[in-house]
Scaffold this motif. Sequence first.
Motif, PDB file in Angstrom:
ATOM      1  N   TYR A 195       0.986  -1.107  -0.106  1.00 25.93           N
ATOM      2  CA  TYR A 195       0.012  -0.002  -0.087  1.00 25.93           C
ATOM      3  C   TYR A 195       0.973   1.079   0.214  1.00 25.93           C
ATOM      4  O   TYR A 195       1.960   1.381   0.660  1.00 25.93           O
ATOM      5  CB  TYR A 195      -0.907   0.131   1.374  1.00 25.93           C
ATOM      6  CG  TYR A 195      -1.401   1.506   1.395  1.00 25.93           C
ATOM      7  CD1 TYR A 195      -2.498   1.909   0.805  1.00 25.93           C
ATOM      8  CD2 TYR A 195      -0.769   2.036   2.582  1.00 25.93           C
ATOM      9  CE1 TYR A 195      -2.734   3.199   1.186  1.00 25.93           C
ATOM     10  CE2 TYR A 195      -1.286   3.438   2.921  1.00 25.93           C
ATOM     11  CZ  TYR A 195      -2.151   4.066   2.271  1.00 25.93           C
ATOM     12  OH  TYR A 195      -2.853   5.411   2.565  1.00 25.93           O
ATOM     13  N   HIS A 196       0.430   2.207  -0.757  1.00 26.04           N
ATOM     14  CA  HIS A 196       1.125   3.408  -0.884  1.00 26.04           C
ATOM     15  C   HIS A 196       0.139   4.583  -1.224  1.00 26.04           C
ATOM     16  O   HIS A 196      -0.593   4.371  -2.189  1.00 26.04           O
ATOM     17  CB  HIS A 196       2.277   3.624  -1.696  1.00 26.04           C
ATOM     18  CG  HIS A 196       3.283   4.626  -1.191  1.00 26.04           C
ATOM     19  ND1 HIS A 196       3.083   6.082  -1.776  1.00 26.04           N
ATOM     20  CD2 HIS A 196       4.434   4.638  -0.600  1.00 26.04           C
ATOM     21  CE1 HIS A 196       4.151   6.710  -1.351  1.00 26.04           C
ATOM     22  NE2 HIS A 196       4.925   5.716  -0.368  1.00 26.04           N
ATOM     23  N   PRO A 197      -0.011   5.771  -0.458  1.00 31.16           N
ATOM     24  CA  PRO A 197      -0.959   6.833  -0.701  1.00 31.16           C
ATOM     25  C   PRO A 197      -0.568   7.618  -1.959  1.00 31.16           C
ATOM     26  O   PRO A 197      -1.438   8.509  -2.497  1.00 31.16           O
ATOM     27  CB  PRO A 197      -0.735   7.584   0.465  1.00 31.16           C
ATOM     28  CG  PRO A 197       0.529   7.477   0.835  1.00 31.16           C
ATOM     29  CD  PRO A 197       1.124   6.122   0.659  1.00 31.16           C
ATOM     30  N   SER A 198       0.513   7.479  -2.643  1.00 32.97           N
ATOM     31  CA  SER A 198       0.714   8.140  -3.859  1.00 32.97           C
ATOM     32  C   SER A 198      -0.019   7.874  -5.079  1.00 32.97           C
ATOM     33  O   SER A 198      -0.875   6.784  -4.928  1.00 32.97           O
ATOM     34  CB  SER A 198       2.454   7.847  -4.225  1.00 32.97           C
ATOM     35  OG  SER A 198       2.738   6.610  -4.621  1.00 32.97           O
ATOM     36  N   HIS A 199       0.414   8.148  -6.482  1.00 31.89           N
ATOM     37  CA  HIS A 199      -0.444   7.856  -7.481  1.00 31.89           C
ATOM     38  C   HIS A 199       0.566   7.987  -8.709  1.00 31.89           C
ATOM     39  O   HIS A 199       1.614   8.124  -8.670  1.00 31.89           O
ATOM     40  CB  HIS A 199      -1.449   9.126  -7.684  1.00 31.89           C
ATOM     41  CG  HIS A 199      -2.330   8.781  -8.901  1.00 31.89           C
ATOM     42  ND1 HIS A 199      -2.002   9.060 -10.271  1.00 31.89           N
ATOM     43  CD2 HIS A 199      -3.555   8.335  -8.722  1.00 31.89           C
ATOM     44  CE1 HIS A 199      -3.183   8.836 -10.957  1.00 31.89           C
ATOM     45  NE2 HIS A 199      -4.164   8.216 -10.099  1.00 31.89           N
TER      46      HIS A 199
END
Length: 314
Positions: free
Chosen positions: A194-198
């Motif tokens: 999981y990572h909050p970036s795009h």
Amino acid sequence: MQLKLSSLFLFCFLFCTAFQNAFTQQISREEMLFLTQEWEGERFEDGRPKVSDDLLKRMVLVTHDEAWAVMRNAGYRYQYADGWQIINPDSILIGRAVTATFMPGRPDIHDAIDERGKKEGKRGQNSWPVDLLVQGDVYVVDQFGIHVDGPTIGDNVANAIFAKSGNGIIYDGAIRDVTGLKEIGGFTSYYTSYHPSHHNQQGNLNTMLIGINKPTRIRQATVMAGDVVLGRDGGVSFIPAHLAEKVVITSEVVRLRDMFGHERLRSGVYTAGQIDTRWSDDIERDFSGWLNEHIDELPIQREQIQEILKNRTW
């Protein structure tokens, strides 16, 4: 001279056509048929193998051990991948694979692909494969394990995936909006991190779509569009369409033999040594009689048991 020019023109035309086809995102029907020659059943309009809904329902009780044994014996050694993070880990994910392959972004190639997509009315490369999904599909994505600035799936795309397929994803990369994904009921999914970036964070083209429904790699497994995805117990098996029925039938036979063996052991009819080794002809005959006697009580359809009995020699 004119003949030489004509030959040169023909060569250039064929080369350019082959080059263009090689870099077309979605596989052609002809190529799909070529790569899935061993499948003899129904197909989708684009040529993707369509394993029946009945087999998919029966696949729910298949274990990785059973599927692995059938595939390994048939020469398929690289069809299992594990080590995932999972949404709804106690659920079982079953469906027909729709594949997508991404690579690290490179502006010239990304822009060329994007421009061609825009001419076809497409927007946002991460949504192109999603548009092809139908009920019973599983979206299988080679996101090359990218973590930071890599996610192409968040809660918006995930809701579109679930609406179209009724299923989750196999995603070798980072996803975002994981809290929102967990709120989608039935969205059983296997992902790397999981990572909050795009993937297009701050205008940087970090990924690009290079293949839809072409053979792809998910970690150590090779996946073809139309494969049956079996996700359970922390791992994922990718079962070639032409082996799906054999996997299901083998699993059902193993299940029945286990039920019979356990019952006979509890009642003291046979010893563990007799049941744990190759069965004698007498035990095989006893098993056939047991199937007939309990045909309407067993957790497998009557028709399937009759088919098993028909193919037995005892």
